[in-house]
Design a protein around this motif. Structure first.
Motif, short mmCIF file in Angstrom:
data_model
loop_
_atom_site.label_atom_id
_atom_site.label_comp_id
_atom_site.label_asym_id
_atom_site.label_seq_id
_atom_site.Cartn_x
_atom_site.Cartn_y
_atom_site.Cartn_z
N MET A 1 5.78 5.82 -14.24
CA MET A 1 4.34 5.52 -14.29
C MET A 1 3.69 5.83 -12.95
N ASN A 2 2.44 6.21 -13.00
CA ASN A 2 1.70 6.42 -11.75
C ASN A 2 1.05 5.10 -11.32
N ALA A 3 0.34 5.16 -10.19
CA ALA A 3 -0.24 3.94 -9.62
C ALA A 3 -1.22 3.28 -10.59
N ALA A 4 -2.05 4.08 -11.24
CA ALA A 4 -3.05 3.52 -12.15
C ALA A 4 -2.37 2.84 -13.34
N GLU A 5 -1.30 3.45 -13.85
CA GLU A 5 -0.60 2.87 -15.00
C GLU A 5 0.11 1.57 -14.61
N ARG A 6 0.72 1.55 -13.44
CA ARG A 6 1.39 0.32 -12.99
C ARG A 6 0.37 -0.81 -12.82
N ARG A 7 -0.77 -0.47 -12.21
CA ARG A 7 -1.82 -1.48 -12.02
C ARG A 7 -2.33 -1.99 -13.37
N HIS A 8 -2.55 -1.09 -14.29
CA HIS A 8 -3.05 -1.48 -15.61
C HIS A 8 -2.05 -2.40 -16.31
N GLU A 40 -0.46 6.91 1.97
CA GLU A 40 -0.63 7.69 0.73
C GLU A 40 -0.45 6.82 -0.50
N ASP A 41 0.56 5.94 -0.48
CA ASP A 41 0.77 5.04 -1.62
C ASP A 41 -0.41 4.08 -1.79
N ILE A 42 -0.93 3.60 -0.68
CA ILE A 42 -2.08 2.70 -0.72
C ILE A 42 -3.31 3.42 -1.26
N GLU A 43 -3.52 4.65 -0.80
CA GLU A 43 -4.66 5.45 -1.27
C GLU A 43 -4.60 5.64 -2.79
N ASP A 44 -3.40 5.84 -3.32
CA ASP A 44 -3.26 6.02 -4.76
C ASP A 44 -3.76 4.79 -5.52
N LEU A 45 -3.43 3.61 -5.01
CA LEU A 45 -3.88 2.39 -5.68
C LEU A 45 -5.38 2.17 -5.50
N GLU A 47 -7.56 4.52 -5.28
CA GLU A 47 -8.17 5.46 -6.24
C GLU A 47 -8.09 4.93 -7.67
N ALA A 48 -7.06 4.11 -7.94
CA ALA A 48 -6.89 3.52 -9.28
C ALA A 48 -7.79 2.31 -9.49
N SER A 67 -8.12 3.12 9.67
CA SER A 67 -8.57 4.39 9.09
C SER A 67 -8.85 4.24 7.60
N LEU A 68 -8.01 3.47 6.91
CA LEU A 68 -8.24 3.25 5.48
C LEU A 68 -9.55 2.52 5.23
N LEU A 69 -9.81 1.49 6.03
CA LEU A 69 -11.04 0.71 5.84
C LEU A 69 -12.28 1.52 6.21
N ALA A 70 -12.11 2.45 7.13
CA ALA A 70 -13.24 3.32 7.47
C ALA A 70 -13.64 4.19 6.28
#
Length: 217
Positions: A1-8, A40-45, A47-48, A67-70
């Motif tokens: 599963m991708n990040a969006a599927e795991r979150r769902h 990168e893993d955080i960015e995927d979530l 985006e989800a 940088s992420l919060l920016a």
């Protein structure tokens, strides 16, 4: 599963547990525990659709999150690990919520730094619910006085937080934390992780902290 599927999947499980308990699933917030995870893993979530993230160590969070919060100003960052008073200044500047307030000296340090920074994180009082020497959290008989101290401080009280002992049924510990919260007229309950968030939700958890189940298949 991708990040969006795991979150769902996790959100569906939270919703099912809430409905079994006669609760509104919208009353439960999911925190993605991103300690040791890559940008990168955080960015995927993100985006989800995930907007709440938890980190355990200030130094690790400082290396990843500015940088992420920016790039994602609507993300809320939670400190979920033990916090040393000498890290209070950095914590206040970085975190929106601190889940590990367990002593008056830390409250004093956070309040002092919040006044300096003009930024006020909300706090959960962490309870050593299993009375384990190796774990953070205030003693059960000290919860009331620490809650009152927070209420007398400039920091908003978000609720109570606890981590049950490992390898035992967590339900009784979640129930005890919920009872403490009711007795003290506290609304928020930060309890439940990847292995036990469903019983936590059924027993009143308003915030669950999930890492492995969100980042790994």
């Amino acid at each position: 599963m991708n990040a969006a599927e795991r979150r769902h999947t996790i959100l569906d499980q939270i919703a099912a547990a809430a409905k079994l308990a006669g609760r509104d699933p919208a009353d439960v917030r999911l925190i993605a525990v991103s300690k040791t995870r890559s940008v990168e893993d955080i960015e995927d979530l993100i985006e989800a659709g995930q907007r709440d993230f938890g980190e355990s160590r200030v130094q690790e969070a400082l290396a990843k999150w500015p940088s992420l919060l920016a790039r994602h100003s609507d993300v809320r960052l939670h400190c979920i690990g033990r916090l040393q008073s000498n890290k209070a200044a950095e914590a206040v500047k970085l975190f929106d919520v601190v889940h590990s307030l367990d002593r008056p000296s830390l409250l004093e340090a956070l309040a002092k730094e919040a006044e300096k920074a003009g930024r006020v994180p909300s706090v959960y009082v962490q309870v050593n619910i299993g009375e384990e020497e190796q774990k953070g959290g205030c003693a059960i008989d000290e919860v009331g006085s620490l809650v009152q101290a927070v209420r007398s401080s400039p920091l908003p009280l978000a609720g109570l937080m606890a981590i049950p002992p490992q390898d035992v049924e967590p339900g009784p510990y979640f129930a005890l934390l919920a009872k403490l919260a009711r007795d003290l007229a506290v609304d928020g309950l930060s309890m439940g992780m990847s292995s036990d968030f469903k019983p936590a939700v059924m027993l009143g958890g308003t915030v669950v902290r999930v890492g492995t189940a969100l980042f790994e298949d």
